[in-house]
Design an enzyme around this catalytic site. Structure first.
Site, short mmCIF file in Angstrom:
data_model
loop_
_atom_site.label_atom_id
_atom_site.label_comp_id
_atom_site.label_asym_id
_atom_site.label_seq_id
_atom_site.Cartn_x
_atom_site.Cartn_y
_atom_site.Cartn_z
N GLU A 106 -3.18 -30.68 45.38
CA GLU A 106 -3.20 -30.33 46.78
C GLU A 106 -2.56 -28.96 47.01
OE1 GLU A 106 -2.52 -33.47 49.35
OE2 GLU A 106 -1.84 -32.23 50.99
N CYS A 119 1.27 -22.98 50.21
CA CYS A 119 2.18 -23.90 49.54
C CYS A 119 1.45 -24.40 48.30
CB CYS A 119 2.53 -25.04 50.50
SG CYS A 119 3.61 -26.27 49.76
N CYS A 126 4.23 -35.89 40.13
CA CYS A 126 5.61 -35.42 39.93
C CYS A 126 6.43 -36.54 39.31
CB CYS A 126 6.23 -35.00 41.26
SG CYS A 126 7.90 -34.32 41.10
N CYS A 130 11.61 -38.88 43.85
CA CYS A 130 12.53 -38.88 45.00
C CYS A 130 12.06 -39.96 45.98
CB CYS A 130 12.54 -37.52 45.68
SG CYS A 130 13.09 -36.21 44.57
N CYS A 133 9.64 -39.11 49.07
CA CYS A 133 8.52 -38.18 48.86
C CYS A 133 7.28 -38.90 48.36
CB CYS A 133 8.95 -37.10 47.87
SG CYS A 133 7.64 -35.91 47.52
N LEU A 227 18.67 -30.10 48.36
CA LEU A 227 20.00 -30.72 48.26
C LEU A 227 19.98 -32.14 48.85
CD1 LEU A 227 22.44 -29.39 47.01
CD2 LEU A 227 23.20 -28.72 49.30
N ASN A 302 9.42 -36.18 57.27
CA ASN A 302 8.03 -36.48 57.61
C ASN A 302 7.69 -37.85 57.07
OD1 ASN A 302 7.59 -33.83 58.66
ND2 ASN A 302 7.47 -33.10 56.55
N CYS A 345 5.52 -31.26 54.12
CA CYS A 345 6.43 -31.48 53.00
C CYS A 345 6.57 -32.95 52.70
CB CYS A 345 7.84 -30.97 53.33
SG CYS A 345 7.94 -29.24 53.58
N1 SAH Z 1 10.03 -30.54 43.57
C1 SAH Z 1 10.41 -29.42 44.37
C2 SAH Z 1 9.32 -28.87 45.24
C3 SAH Z 1 8.45 -29.83 46.02
S1 SAH Z 1 9.02 -30.59 47.47
C4 SAH Z 1 11.64 -29.79 45.21
O1 SAH Z 1 12.03 -30.94 45.23
O2 SAH Z 1 12.22 -28.91 45.82
C5 SAH Z 1 9.23 -29.43 48.73
C6 SAH Z 1 10.27 -29.89 49.77
O3 SAH Z 1 9.79 -30.98 50.59
C7 SAH Z 1 11.52 -30.40 49.08
O4 SAH Z 1 12.67 -29.94 49.69
C8 SAH Z 1 11.36 -31.90 49.28
O5 SAH Z 1 12.55 -32.57 49.13
C9 SAH Z 1 10.79 -31.95 50.69
N2 SAH Z 1 10.26 -33.27 51.04
C10 SAH Z 1 9.87 -34.26 50.21
N3 SAH Z 1 9.50 -35.35 50.90
C11 SAH Z 1 9.67 -35.05 52.21
C12 SAH Z 1 9.44 -35.78 53.43
N4 SAH Z 1 8.93 -37.01 53.42
N5 SAH Z 1 9.71 -35.15 54.58
C13 SAH Z 1 10.19 -33.88 54.61
N6 SAH Z 1 10.41 -33.15 53.50
C14 SAH Z 1 10.16 -33.73 52.31
#
Ligand code: SAH
Length: 355
Positions: A106, A119, A126, A130, A133, A227, A302, A345
């Site tokens: 994507e 983006c 991945c 997390c 995510c 973070l 989100n 995100c």
């Molecule tokens: N793996 C990398 C880049 C991809 S995520 C990282 O973790 O930074 C890009 C951003 O979106 C990261 O800060 C991630 O934590 C955030 N993100 C992930 N899930 C999200 C959600 N449900 N709502 C808002 N931001 C989210």
């Protein structure tokens, strides 16, 4: 003499370009056309057609001699095919792109005023898992090549008929688990596509030693670090990969990054209602970051299907922001674009919304 020619030939072998061609420098492309028995200036033509004109097949490069075009017609440039495209009401465009092996990634194009930000994904899926995510929920398939990363930018550029001004490595995947290809793509986006290093941002959740390694390349790109929590216990709860990599160690590497590159670091902090959005969390965060050359981006969560986190109400977001501001922390709230197209995100997954 013979030792020297040995060095030369082994260097040549090492840098020999194996198609796909996308992501290759002018010098690499020139060497490649010469290997094919063509004059050096065809390298410059090839470079222009790939990066400026966005050609998808060598057969279409009309300035090349016809018989050579037929000969090289099947050699891949490295362009993906469009599998699905959807436009969110805020005009962010989400693309699902199909790669040569059938995998789908994507990409999101985000227009704002004169800017066009892309983006990009760096992996199919991945492995970081997390908790908040969507990408992590689908598992991990493989790293993207540098060609596959650069292709995403050219695809958005072509679709918008507008030059891409900014690229954020914030799509699917963890860039620092694919450092070599990400660095290759950064170099190509900078030198071949023509995007300034300061307009490129790499976002990472933090992988031990990799931020320090990245710093050693002394790039002028922006490093964003996810973070999401002001202390190790809470961070581990949200980000399982944080367990063997304490927050203190991560922040130490970030400090080194600032020292080595002279660039400030951005910290991303998702706001999850009742989990990490209390005023005490903001105070703790401010304490941790005091004196640190950094900027905090607060990202209201989100929603994704698999978990029942909630986005905080706006007064809570405001309260969190105010505490940080009072503590003299550079901070802003960043609402993700593309929410209605599942392109914001954390919502990236390789499916269409209706599936
Ligand atoms: N793996 C990398 C880049 C991809 S995520 C990282 O973790 O930074 C890009 C951003 O979106 C990261 O800060 C991630 O934590 C955030 N993100 C992930 N899930 C999200 C959600 N449900 N709502 C808002 N931001 C989210």
């Amino acid at each position: 003499m013979s030792a020297m020619s040995q060095v030369n030939s082994s260097t040549l072998e090492k840098t020999e370009l194996i198609p796909p061609l996308l992501g290759a420098t002018m010098a690499e492309l020139t060497a490649w056309v010469q290997q094919q028995g063509q004059p050096a200036y065809r390298g410059k033509q090839l470079h222009e057609w790939i990066y400026q004109k966005g050609v998808r097949s060598l057969a279409d490069i009309s300035v090349f001699p016809k018989n050579w075009r037929t000969e090289v017609a099947e050699i891949p440039i490295g362009r993906s095919t469009l599998h699905y495209r959807s436009v969110a009401p805020d005009s962010a465009v989400k693309y699902l792109l199909q790669l040569a092996d059938g995998q789908i990634v994507e990409t999101v194009g985000i227009p704002t005023d004169k800017r066009l930000t892309v983006c990009v994904s760096t992996q199919v899926g991945c492995p970081m898992a997390c908790d908040f995510c969507a990408t992590g929920k689908g598992g991990y398939k493989r790293n993207l090549t540098r060609a596959e990363i650069v292709d995403q930018v050219l695809t958005v550029q072509e679709d918008f008929q507008q030059r891409v001004s900014h690229v954020v490595f914030m799509g699917m995947g963890e860039p620092l688990l694919n450092t070599e290809n990400v660095l290759g793509a950064i170099k190509s986006l900078n030198q071949d596509v023509g995007i300034g290093q300061r307009s490129l941002t790499v976002s990472t959740v933090g992988i031990r030693d990799r931020i320090r390694e990245l710093a050693e390349h002394r790039l002028q790109i922006t490093l964003a670090v996810s973070l999401h929590a002001p202390n190790q216990a809470l961070r581990e709860q949200l980000i399982p990969s944080a367990r063997p990599y304490p927050l203190e160690d991560l922040l130490t590497e970030c400090r080194e990054y600032v020292e080595i590159t002279g660039r400030r670091v951005s910290f991303e902090y998702i706001l999850l209602a009742g989990v990490n959005d209390l005023p005490e969390h903001a105070l703790q965060l401010a304490k941790r970051l005091r004196g640190f050359q950094s900027h905090v981006n607060l990202i209201p969560y989100n929603p994704i299907e698999e978990v029942d986190y909630k986005r905080p109400k706006s007064d809570r977001i405001q309260a969190f922001l105010t505490v940080l501001q009072q503590q003299k922390i550079a901070v802003s709230v960043r609402y993700s674009r593309g929410l209605e197209a599942d392109a914001a995100c954390g919502q990236l997954r390789t499916s269409k919304k209706s599936e």
